[in-house]
Scaffold this active site. Structure first.
Site, PDB file in Angstrom:
ATOM      1  N   THR A   1       5.888  13.890 -10.699  1.00  0.00           N
ATOM      2  CA  THR A   1       6.428  13.037  -9.630  1.00  0.00           C
ATOM      3  C   THR A   1       6.087  13.617  -8.263  1.00  0.00           C
ATOM      4  O   THR A   1       5.726  14.788  -8.135  1.00  0.00           O
ATOM      5  CB  THR A   1       7.971  12.957  -9.736  1.00  0.00           C
ATOM      6  OG1 THR A   1       8.494  14.281  -9.570  1.00  0.00           O
ATOM      7  CG2 THR A   1       8.403  12.398 -11.087  1.00  0.00           C
TER       8      THR A   1
ATOM      9  N   HIS B   1       9.970  28.668 -20.870  1.00  0.00           N
ATOM     10  CA  HIS B   1       8.539  28.342 -20.906  1.00  0.00           C
ATOM     11  C   HIS B   1       7.728  29.306 -21.759  1.00  0.00           C
ATOM     12  O   HIS B   1       6.544  29.082 -21.982  1.00  0.00           O
ATOM     13  CB  HIS B   1       7.988  28.229 -19.482  1.00  0.00           C
ATOM     14  CG  HIS B   1       8.134  29.477 -18.672  1.00  0.00           C
ATOM     15  ND1 HIS B   1       9.189  29.689 -17.838  1.00  0.00           N
ATOM     16  CD2 HIS B   1       7.362  30.568 -18.588  1.00  0.00           C
ATOM     17  CE1 HIS B   1       9.061  30.872 -17.262  1.00  0.00           C
ATOM     18  NE2 HIS B   1       7.954  31.428 -17.705  1.00  0.00           N
TER      19      HIS B   1
ATOM     20  N   GLN C   1       1.437  -8.172   1.542  1.00  0.00           N
ATOM     21  CA  GLN C   1       2.071  -8.946   2.617  1.00  0.00           C
ATOM     22  C   GLN C   1       1.036  -9.794   3.358  1.00  0.00           C
ATOM     23  O   GLN C   1       1.287 -10.957   3.653  1.00  0.00           O
ATOM     24  CB  GLN C   1       2.761  -7.980   3.595  1.00  0.00           C
ATOM     25  CG  GLN C   1       3.552  -8.651   4.686  1.00  0.00           C
ATOM     26  CD  GLN C   1       4.830  -9.304   4.168  1.00  0.00           C
ATOM     27  OE1 GLN C   1       5.333  -8.955   3.103  1.00  0.00           O
ATOM     28  NE2 GLN C   1       5.340 -10.278   4.899  1.00  0.00           N
TER      29      GLN C   1
ATOM     30  N   GLN D   1      -4.202  -9.159  16.078  1.00  0.00           N
ATOM     31  CA  GLN D   1      -4.151  -7.725  16.346  1.00  0.00           C
ATOM     32  C   GLN D   1      -3.193  -7.005  15.396  1.00  0.00           C
ATOM     33  O   GLN D   1      -3.455  -5.882  14.979  1.00  0.00           O
ATOM     34  CB  GLN D   1      -3.742  -7.484  17.793  1.00  0.00           C
ATOM     35  CG  GLN D   1      -4.042  -6.080  18.238  1.00  0.00           C
ATOM     36  CD  GLN D   1      -3.679  -5.843  19.681  1.00  0.00           C
ATOM     37  OE1 GLN D   1      -2.572  -6.148  20.117  1.00  0.00           O
ATOM     38  NE2 GLN D   1      -4.616  -5.324  20.437  1.00  0.00           N
TER      39      GLN D   1
ATOM     40  N   GLU E   1      -5.673  16.309 -14.538  1.00  0.00           N
ATOM     41  CA  GLU E   1      -4.948  15.038 -14.615  1.00  0.00           C
ATOM     42  C   GLU E   1      -4.509  14.576 -13.224  1.00  0.00           C
ATOM     43  O   GLU E   1      -4.640  13.402 -12.862  1.00  0.00           O
ATOM     44  CB  GLU E   1      -3.735  15.237 -15.541  1.00  0.00           C
ATOM     45  CG  GLU E   1      -2.777  14.066 -15.547  1.00  0.00           C
ATOM     46  CD  GLU E   1      -1.663  14.208 -16.580  1.00  0.00           C
ATOM     47  OE1 GLU E   1      -1.712  15.167 -17.377  1.00  0.00           O
ATOM     48  OE2 GLU E   1      -0.767  13.363 -16.586  1.00  0.00           O
ATOM     49  N   ARG E   2      -3.991  15.514 -12.436  1.00  0.00           N
ATOM     50  CA  ARG E   2      -3.469  15.153 -11.107  1.00  0.00           C
ATOM     51  C   ARG E   2      -4.601  14.853 -10.132  1.00  0.00           C
ATOM     52  O   ARG E   2      -4.470  13.969  -9.283  1.00  0.00           O
ATOM     53  CB  ARG E   2      -2.560  16.272 -10.588  1.00  0.00           C
ATOM     54  CG  ARG E   2      -1.257  16.269 -11.338  1.00  0.00           C
ATOM     55  CD  ARG E   2      -0.375  17.443 -11.041  1.00  0.00           C
ATOM     56  NE  ARG E   2       0.804  17.353 -11.910  1.00  0.00           N
ATOM     57  CZ  ARG E   2       1.638  18.348 -12.142  1.00  0.00           C
ATOM     58  NH1 ARG E   2       1.449  19.526 -11.567  1.00  0.00           N
ATOM     59  NH2 ARG E   2       2.672  18.161 -12.943  1.00  0.00           N
TER      60      ARG E   2
END
Lengths: 385, 267
Positions: free
Chosen positions: A371, A184, A342, A285, A248-249
């Site tokens: 991720t 890095h 659903q 319900q 960004e996050r």
């Protein structure tokens, strides 16, 4: 006299006036075209100019470069309302341009770089992309292999980038390159005009969701750019990228929360209209409790996100909270999307229903911008593990 | 010739909100209702801004109402209007009172042209503009529209639909009438009311919203204008439209006609 504690609501009347503009613009001008733009796998390029004119790309940037110089809560209001365009690819393209590719120029750029890249990007005249991920290095930023070798006053770039949103359309890239040794310590950020000879958009990737946004594989072969387009300090790129990830996050978490809110609103409306076995779904319900659970979790996600934004706005360390917000909101969005779809039954499986496209498009949120697994790594390290 | 334009900006209920009538029928439940600038007034503001861009001058917006009406004035200022006038009045209003107050503001400001939405979407009365012209003894052109479509190039370039003569003495207005359009020429000063197809109003930009905060809004107490503030019309009762009943399927045309005659009493 009793003293009243100030409320927690971070939005002033000015934030709300801006929120109304974004919402009305999205609902009137964008949402009616949402499906057509998905089907065409693109949206009109002219929209970047329109967003620029409305001031959407310069929210936090200094007025001398065409921005409005405001706080993060305006960005939050913008990102929250933008989901109402009902086209996640368009929303992502605009956020990548305005909130992911160009803030680092405002933070680190020279006046010349701001004049050449930041100001026209704020006006929506030059489209920006953020190019970090590579075929062999996505989450592992320190493993990047695209090189920029010094040659006189130039840098010569070789390598490849992938999953680049706006990649096929961009006029310039905020590009992560290797200028030094491995690891890095050897990375830099470079402003890269896409009309540079040797640059090639290899192909536009066919994705599961977000069909209207162009996501590209990019190649660089002996591309020569002036070394003065290096952004920030040479070989400090890793730290610049990590700092840039925070905004960004945060924006990703905000989008996830607002997206969920919209899906549940759709579900509530449908549950009130649709009857089965002689009564509306909203009277059953099983659905009442399911939606109540989701509304509760969304509220928790919202306030975790606001907490992270508050820290960022005040310049406090926020990496842990931002990572938590992104992890929590983007994971939760998967379950909320599943249940809202659903509830819609067969209607939830046809693309003319908003929730069907939202279900398809939400999937990328635990992958893009770091991720969920990377978020967990960051959080566990921050907790001293 | 620069033009001075006076435009209305009424605060109305946002039709996207859930509007419910109070159980006693005296009004609507205001809790949880959002408000916005009357869409017809939005078109009026847009038209005034285009005329100002073409001729120079000044756009002054006026709103009559309680403290919250300032929000709608700011919305018009954020679109680009130059300054606002808030005629402060907290009680009920009707078009007779509204037009009397507007006439006083008109006399103070002496604009070349007053542009009003043809109606406000809350009670759809469509009277204030006509009364205003009558009170002032001015020419009026209601339901202003234009030949160009809202998809046309002229619209994309944000050209005004109202044509003010170069010497600033007349305005040509295309207006919608039954079965077609009519073109009127009116001597200035005049009153124009806007229809839906005159223009597509711009959205307030973020820099526009910030600039609007610094623009002047002058508050005038309605009671100071020497106008009888007693409405001539009182709302006796509001009621929601009857809920739609489920339909029935009929086997053939005979049964349809029979049901229309015997049950629906429609034929």
């Amino acid at each position: 006299m009793r003293r009243r504690m100030p409320g927690l609501d971070p939005f002033t009347e000015d934030h709300q006036a801006f929120r109304r503009t974004v919402r009305e613009f999205c609902e009137r001008e964008l949402a009616p075209h949402a499906r057509a733009w998905d089907a065409a796998a693109e949206f009109p390029r002219a929209l970047f100019r329109t967003f620029g004119e409305l001031g959407f790309f310069g929210i936090r940037h200094p007025p001398e470069w065409g921005g409005t110089g405001l706080d993060w809560w305006y960005v939050v209001a913008y990102a929250e309302e933008l989901v109402r365009c009902r086209n996640a690819g368009l929303a992502m393209a605009m956020l990548v341009h305005g909130e992911m590719a160009i803030p680092v120029i405002a933070d680190l750029g020279t006046d010349e770089q701001k004049r050449e890249f930041l100001a026209p990007a704020i006006r929506g005249e030059r489209i920006a992309a953020l190019a970090i991920s590579e075929p062999d290095a996505g989450s592992d930023v320190a493993a990047l292999r695209t090189t920029a070798r010094r040659d006189g006053d130039d840098l010569v770039v070789n390598g490849a980038k992938t999953w680049i949103t706006n990649g096929a359309r961009a006029d310039f890239l905020t590009l992560a390159v290797r200028t030094g040794g491995p690891g890095h310590e050897g990375l830099s950020l470079l402003l890269f005009p896409t009309d540079t000879p040797g640059f090639q958009v290899s192909r536009t990737l066919e994705k599961v969701g977000n069909p209207s946004s162009d996501t590209a594989l990019l190649f660089f072969e002996d591309c020569r750019v002036p070394a003065r387009w290096l952004l920030g300090e040479e070989n400090q790129g890793f730290y610049h990228v990590m700092a840039n990830f925070q905004g960004e996050r945060l924006v990703a978490a905000v989008q996830a929360v607002a997206g969920m809110q919209l899906m549940v609103e759709d579900a509530l409306r449908y549950a009130g209209e649709r009857s089965a076995f002689g009564r509306p779904l909203a009277r059953m319900q099983v659905w009442r409790h399911k939606l109540a659970e989701h509304l509760t979790a969304i509220e928790a996600a919202r306030w975790l996100t606001y907490r992270a934004c508050d820290l960022l706005q005040r310049g406090e360390p926020a990496v842990k909270e931002i990572s938590m917000a992104k992890l929590f909101a983007c994971d939760l969005a998967q379950r909320v999307a599943y249940d809202c779809m659903q509830l819609h039954g067969g209607m939830g499986y046809v693309l003319e229903t908003d929730v069907a496209r939202a279900w398809r498009d939400v999937r990328v949120m635990t992958i893009a911008g770091g991720t969920s697994e990377i978020m967990k790594e960051i959080i566990s390290r921050a907790a001293g593990m | 010739m620069p033009l001075k334009l006076l435009v209305t900006a009424k605060r109305v209920e946002d039709p996207e909100s859930r509007i419910q009538v109070k159980p006693d029928g005296t009004g609507i439940v205001t809790e949880g209702v959002n408000y916005k600038l009357n869409p017809f007034d939005e078109i009026a503001v847009e038209e005034a801004l285009r005329l100002e861009e073409q001729h120079g001058g000044e756009v002054v917006v006026v709103s009559i109402g309680g403290a919250r009406a300032v929000t709608e004035l700011r919305a018009a200022l954020a679109m680009g209007a130059d300054r606002g006038i808030h005629v402060r009045h907290d009680g009920p209003l009707d078009p007779v009172v509204v037009s009397a107050l507007l006439a006083k503001v008109f006399e103070q400001e002496k604009p070349d042209l007053a542009i009003l939405g043809k109606q406000s979407i809350d009670d759809d009365q469509n009277q204030a503009g006509q009364y205003l012209a009558e009170r002032l003894g001015l020419g009026q052109a209601t339901f202003a529209s234009k030949h160009d479509s809202l998809e046309s190039e002229a619209e994309q370039k944000r050209l005004p639909g109202l044509a003010v003569s170069a010497d600033g003495t007349r305005v040509t207005v295309v207006r919608e009438v039954d079965g077609g359009v009519e073109t009127l020429e009116v001597r200035l000063p005049a009153v124009v009311t806007t229809d839906l197809r005159l223009n597509k109003p711009r959205f307030a930009s973020l820099p526009g919203i910030m600039k609007a905060k610094k623009k002047e809004i002058r508050e005038i107490p309605a009671a100071s204008l020497g106008v009888d503030l007693t409405p001539k019309v009182a709302v006796r009762k509001l009621a929601a439209p009857p809920a739609r009943k489920g339909g029935v399927k009929v086997a053939d045309v005979d049964e349809l006609v029979r049901k229309l005659r015997d049950e629906a009493k429609a034929v």
